[in-house]
Scaffold this active site. Structure first.
Site, PDB file in Angstrom:
ATOM      1  N   LYS A 122      -7.163  12.496  -3.736  1.00 43.37           N
ATOM      2  CA  LYS A 122      -8.187  12.257  -2.715  1.00 43.37           C
ATOM      3  C   LYS A 122      -8.036  10.870  -2.110  1.00 43.37           C
ATOM      4  CE  LYS A 122     -12.488  11.298  -3.753  1.00 43.37           C
ATOM      5  NZ  LYS A 122     -13.884  11.389  -4.233  1.00 43.37           N
ATOM      6  N   ASP A 146     -13.804  15.461  -0.771  1.00 44.61           N
ATOM      7  CA  ASP A 146     -14.818  14.899  -1.666  1.00 44.61           C
ATOM      8  C   ASP A 146     -15.904  15.955  -1.869  1.00 44.61           C
ATOM      9  OD1 ASP A 146     -16.192  14.963   0.715  1.00 44.61           O
ATOM     10  OD2 ASP A 146     -16.796  12.852   0.673  1.00 44.61           O
TER      11      ASP A 146
END
Length: 212
Positions: free
Chosen positions: A120, A138
């Site tokens: 991420k 997220d």
């Protein structure tokens, strides 16, 4: 969500906010990498408060290393998990100095090799700092991918791959920010604000929430 609705969904978000930006404050790829690394399980507001004090003093890998562990912790102690984040950031800075000439690398493999940097974080840096069409999933984007029907998936990676496959190319560079901001302020976790949502007509979520 069908392809026609996906196109309408992103065209509407684009019209409302043509050039969305991260709410993390940064002035270089290294500052962005630092802010994203510190933002895990923390708010952007909290990270910005800390980096406003840190970056004027140390905003390069070598300058962070020169602070040492206690010195760095003194600037970020208001952020959750600050002790482990400080250790990871120092280890990352050491690798940047030794392996990359003090610069943030442009490749996913090199970024994910840095301590505390997962997929991420690497996606955020590649997208925001270097303009690559990546998708950092997220909690907000994972929720939107499933709730709206944009890209349902059981894991963040499934949602990421679905979004990369289904979002039209012309929207990909900014799609990450549009989805995060939409999830943060409109399509919220406990109760989506469907009655205020500009893209509700494209969304598969049923039943739509009504104004209180």
């Amino acid at each position: 969500m069908n392809r026609q609705n996906i196109a309408g969904f992103f065209a509407t978000l684009q019209a409302a906010n043509p050039t969305p930006e991260t709410e993390l404050e940064y002035a270089s790829p290294f500052e962005l990498l630092t802010a994203v690394l510190l933002s895990a399980q923390a708010t952007d507001v909290g990270v910005n408060k800390a980096t406003r004090l840190l970056f004027p003093v140390a905003n390069t890998p070598q300058a962070i290393l020169d602070l040492g562990l206690e010195g760095l912790e003194s600037y970020i102690k208001t952020i959750g998990l600050y002790h482990s984040k400080a250790k990871h950031l120092l280890q990352t800075c050491q690798m940047l100095v030794e392996l990359h000439g003090g610069e943030v690398p442009h490749s996913r493999e090199a970024l994910e090799a840095l301590p505390g940097v997962g997929r991420k974080t690497a996606n955020v840096v590649l997208n925001v700092a270097f303009g690559e069409p990546t998708m950092a999933v997220d909690t907000h984007i994972f929720r939107l991918g499933n709730r709206t029907g944009l890209a349902p998936g059981k894991t963040p990676l499934e949602v990421e791959k679905g979004l990369l496959k289904r979002i039209p190319a012309e929207y990909m560079v900014h799609a990450h920010h549009w989805l995060i901001l939409h999830g943060r302020y409109v399509c919220q976790a406990r109760k989506p604000l469907c009655w205020q949502c500009a893209v509700a007509r494209y969304c598969d979520y049923k039943p739509k929430t009504v104004a209180p």
